[in-house]
Design a protein around this motif. Structure first.
Motif, short mmCIF file in Angstrom:
data_model
loop_
_atom_site.label_atom_id
_atom_site.label_comp_id
_atom_site.label_asym_id
_atom_site.label_seq_id
_atom_site.Cartn_x
_atom_site.Cartn_y
_atom_site.Cartn_z
N GLY A 64 -1.16 16.49 -8.09
CA GLY A 64 -1.42 15.54 -7.18
C GLY A 64 -0.49 15.33 -5.95
O GLY A 64 -0.77 14.35 -5.22
N ASP A 65 0.57 16.32 -6.18
CA ASP A 65 1.45 16.16 -5.02
C ASP A 65 0.92 16.67 -3.64
O ASP A 65 0.47 18.10 -3.69
CB ASP A 65 2.85 16.86 -5.43
CG ASP A 65 3.73 15.95 -6.01
OD1 ASP A 65 3.82 14.93 -6.09
OD2 ASP A 65 4.72 16.56 -6.76
N PRO A 66 1.11 15.98 -2.56
CA PRO A 66 0.79 16.73 -1.25
C PRO A 66 2.24 17.54 -0.99
O PRO A 66 3.40 16.93 -1.28
CB PRO A 66 0.35 15.52 -0.29
CG PRO A 66 0.91 14.19 -1.01
CD PRO A 66 1.33 14.83 -2.20
N VAL A 75 17.74 18.75 -13.18
CA VAL A 75 16.65 18.25 -12.60
C VAL A 75 15.56 19.44 -12.35
O VAL A 75 15.97 20.48 -11.65
CB VAL A 75 17.12 17.41 -11.18
CG1 VAL A 75 17.70 18.28 -10.25
CG2 VAL A 75 15.93 16.84 -10.57
N THR A 76 14.26 18.89 -12.61
CA THR A 76 13.20 19.94 -12.14
C THR A 76 12.82 19.85 -10.83
O THR A 76 12.58 18.97 -10.26
CB THR A 76 12.23 19.37 -13.13
OG1 THR A 76 12.42 19.52 -14.33
CG2 THR A 76 10.93 20.67 -12.93
N VAL A 77 12.67 21.05 -10.10
CA VAL A 77 12.13 21.15 -8.78
C VAL A 77 10.56 21.69 -8.90
O VAL A 77 10.39 22.72 -9.41
CB VAL A 77 12.99 22.29 -8.00
CG1 VAL A 77 12.22 22.27 -6.52
CG2 VAL A 77 14.43 21.78 -7.93
N SER A 121 0.82 -1.17 -0.02
CA SER A 121 -0.14 0.10 0.22
C SER A 121 0.87 1.29 0.02
O SER A 121 1.98 1.29 -0.18
CB SER A 121 -0.91 -0.05 1.25
OG SER A 121 -1.79 1.04 0.98
N SER A 122 0.29 2.39 0.25
CA SER A 122 1.01 3.74 -0.04
C SER A 122 0.64 4.93 0.92
O SER A 122 -0.53 4.73 1.38
CB SER A 122 0.81 4.07 -1.36
OG SER A 122 1.38 5.26 -1.47
N ALA A 123 1.66 5.60 1.07
CA ALA A 123 1.41 6.97 1.73
C ALA A 123 0.70 7.74 1.28
O ALA A 123 -0.31 8.55 1.76
CB ALA A 123 2.68 7.58 2.19
N PHE A 151 6.44 4.77 2.20
CA PHE A 151 6.49 6.14 1.97
C PHE A 151 7.50 6.12 0.87
O PHE A 151 7.37 5.52 -0.03
CB PHE A 151 6.78 6.99 3.20
CG PHE A 151 5.86 7.30 4.11
CD1 PHE A 151 5.03 6.24 4.59
CD2 PHE A 151 5.29 8.41 4.56
CE1 PHE A 151 3.95 6.56 5.44
CE2 PHE A 151 3.94 8.70 4.90
CZ PHE A 151 3.53 7.68 5.56
N ASN A 152 8.27 7.10 0.72
CA ASN A 152 9.26 7.16 -0.75
C ASN A 152 10.32 6.04 -0.43
O ASN A 152 11.20 6.17 0.27
CB ASN A 152 9.64 8.47 -0.90
CG ASN A 152 8.59 9.41 -1.19
OD1 ASN A 152 7.59 9.52 -0.48
ND2 ASN A 152 8.72 10.26 -2.45
N VAL A 153 10.35 5.20 -1.38
CA VAL A 153 11.13 3.97 -1.39
C VAL A 153 12.38 4.41 -2.20
O VAL A 153 12.34 5.08 -3.60
CB VAL A 153 10.75 2.85 -2.16
CG1 VAL A 153 11.72 1.58 -1.77
CG2 VAL A 153 9.55 2.66 -1.13
N1 UFG Z 1 10.12 15.81 -7.46
C1 UFG Z 1 10.78 16.78 -8.14
N2 UFG Z 1 11.67 16.70 -9.52
C2 UFG Z 1 11.59 15.52 -9.94
C3 UFG Z 1 11.01 14.33 -9.39
C4 UFG Z 1 10.10 14.36 -8.13
O1 UFG Z 1 10.89 18.04 -7.68
O2 UFG Z 1 12.21 15.08 -11.15
C5 UFG Z 1 9.51 15.97 -6.32
C6 UFG Z 1 7.92 15.81 -6.39
O3 UFG Z 1 7.16 16.69 -6.77
C7 UFG Z 1 7.79 15.29 -4.86
C8 UFG Z 1 9.25 14.59 -4.49
O4 UFG Z 1 10.18 15.27 -5.54
O5 UFG Z 1 7.68 16.37 -4.11
C9 UFG Z 1 9.09 13.19 -4.61
O6 UFG Z 1 8.64 12.79 -5.82
P1 UFG Z 1 8.69 11.28 -6.32
O7 UFG Z 1 8.04 11.30 -7.85
O8 UFG Z 1 10.24 10.78 -6.19
O9 UFG Z 1 7.73 10.57 -5.42
P2 UFG Z 1 6.40 10.76 -4.95
O10 UFG Z 1 6.29 11.40 -3.67
O11 UFG Z 1 5.54 11.33 -5.87
O12 UFG Z 1 5.64 9.14 -4.86
C10 UFG Z 1 6.62 8.23 -4.53
C11 UFG Z 1 5.81 6.99 -4.93
C12 UFG Z 1 4.53 6.59 -4.45
C13 UFG Z 1 4.27 6.75 -3.34
C14 UFG Z 1 4.64 7.97 -2.50
C15 UFG Z 1 4.62 8.08 -1.20
O13 UFG Z 1 6.23 6.96 -6.12
O14 UFG Z 1 4.20 5.39 -5.10
O15 UFG Z 1 6.04 8.21 -2.93
O16 UFG Z 1 5.13 9.08 -0.61
F1 UFG Z 1 2.97 6.69 -2.98
#
Ligand code: UFG
Length: 315
Positions: free
Chosen positions: A279-281, A201-203, A112-114, A165-167
């Motif tokens: 979709g980002d929290p 890298v894009t922020v 499951s996921s955060a 959370f973030n693997v």
């Molecule tokens: N981000 C950037 N630039 C990038 C990639 C990501 O700024 O090139 C930011 C994202 O906006 C986010 C953070 O870095 O704020 C982490 O983004 P990731 O895409 O690495 O991971 P996510 O948090 O979107 O999602 C990951 C998994 C999900 C899981 C989630 C739970 O992909 O499956 O963690 O925290 F649900």
């Protein structure tokens, strides 16, 4: 043991570690995002989808438990293609549970996921925190968690959802490195390590309500994550469904990840500021008290080790 999604980043790492620990492993993967050559050759690989019950029947033969990693897992993609996420993640998991019932397998650990929590209303998320996903990916994972609770009561299965959370990080097994190989890569750490002056890298968002304006996440090393799965298998109980968060219990901003990567590589990571990603929290940080007490588990690797392993795996 059946490992669904065993050709993906996390699943293939689980397969290698389980084999080293002496488990017999059967893998079901449709190879839509996974790679056949990531699957350790000591495992039996069945190429097939969770949408095909016959493929599940073939893969589960001879297994007595399931680690269910398979699924679509990108937040951004789920906003674009919500129906695909419902189909693969929810319908696929329903099929898996139906076949498990049919063949008398009743132990399952689910990825499951955060993302099930959505935008947190408290600084640290516990398993009791409200679930209000902000994207279809999180919704689909929450639906499967609910399905597992229902089936535990109705069919007496022993189920456990691990809310990742973030693997991050990579694993060096007897057959070389297993690491993230997504195309396109959307995850922060691999993208930070790939950044160059011509492709910074894009922020995504510098106006979030956090100290430095970038999103905060809780990163967990894939090796610690799989260790928790092996411990989870030992506490499964018929007729119950437990939910346990898996993270490190600490949050790092996107900027802090970039700075740590700069330290690891010994050079500055080029960046480009951009709009927020759909979709980002803003903040996702786990309480890992339940994992520590119920699984007798704790994370052993820090952010710098995660980044350094990914860096080594790509060189
Ligand atoms: N981000 C950037 N630039 C990038 C990639 C990501 O700024 O090139 C930011 C994202 O906006 C986010 C953070 O870095 O704020 C982490 O983004 P990731 O895409 O690495 O991971 P996510 O948090 O979107 O999602 C990951 C998994 C999900 C899981 C989630 C739970 O992909 O499956 O963690 O925290 F649900």
């Amino acid at each position: 043991m059946l490992v669904t999604g065993g050709a993906g980043y996390i699943g293939s790492t689980a397969v290698a570690i389980l084999l080293d620990a002496g488990f017999h492993v059967s893998v079901l993967d449709d190879l839509s995002t996974g790679h056949a050559d990531s699957v350790d050759s000591r495992a039996r690989l069945i190429e097939g989808s969770l949408l095909d019950k016959d493929a599940i029947r073939r893969a589960i033969a001879g297994c007595d438990s399931v680690l269910h990693f398979a699924g679509k897992s990108l937040v951004g993609e789920s906003v674009e293609m919500p129906a695909l996420y419902m189909q693969v993640n929810v319908e696929g998991s329903t099929n898996l549970l139906d076949v498990m019932k049919e063949v008398g397998v009743n132990q399952i650990v689910f990825s499951s996921s955060a993302a099930t929590y959505g935008e947190p209303r408290e600084a640290i998320l516990t398993e009791e925190s409200e679930t209000q996903p902000t994207n279809p990916y999180g919704e689909s994972k929450l639906k499967v968690d609910q399905l597992l609770s229902e089936r535990a009561v109705k069919d007496g299965i022993a189920a456990l959802s691990l809310r990742y959370f973030n693997v991050a990080g990579a694993f060096k097994g007897s057959r070389g490195w297993l690491t993230e190989r997504h195309n396109p890569e959307t995850h922060l750490i691999p993208n930070v390590l790939k950044a160059s002056d011509s492709h910074p890298v894009t922020v995504f968002g510098i106006d979030w309500p956090t100290a430095d304006g970038t999103c905060i996440r809780d990163y967990i090393h894939v090796i610690d994550l799989i260790d928790a799965h092996i411990k989870a298998l030992k506490i499964l109980k018929n007729g119950t469904h437990e939910i346990i968060n898996l993270g490190s219990g600490e949050g790092y901003s996107v900027r802090q990840v970039i700075d740590t990567a700069s330290d690891v590589m010994g050079r500055k990571v080029p960046t480009r500021d951009a709009q927020r990603r759909a979709g980002d929290p803003a903040v996702l940080v786990a309480s890992i008290e339940k994992a520590q007490s119920l699984l007798n588990w704790k994370p052993t690797k820090n952010l710098s080790e995660m980044i350094s392993d990914v860096y080594s795996s790509t060189r």
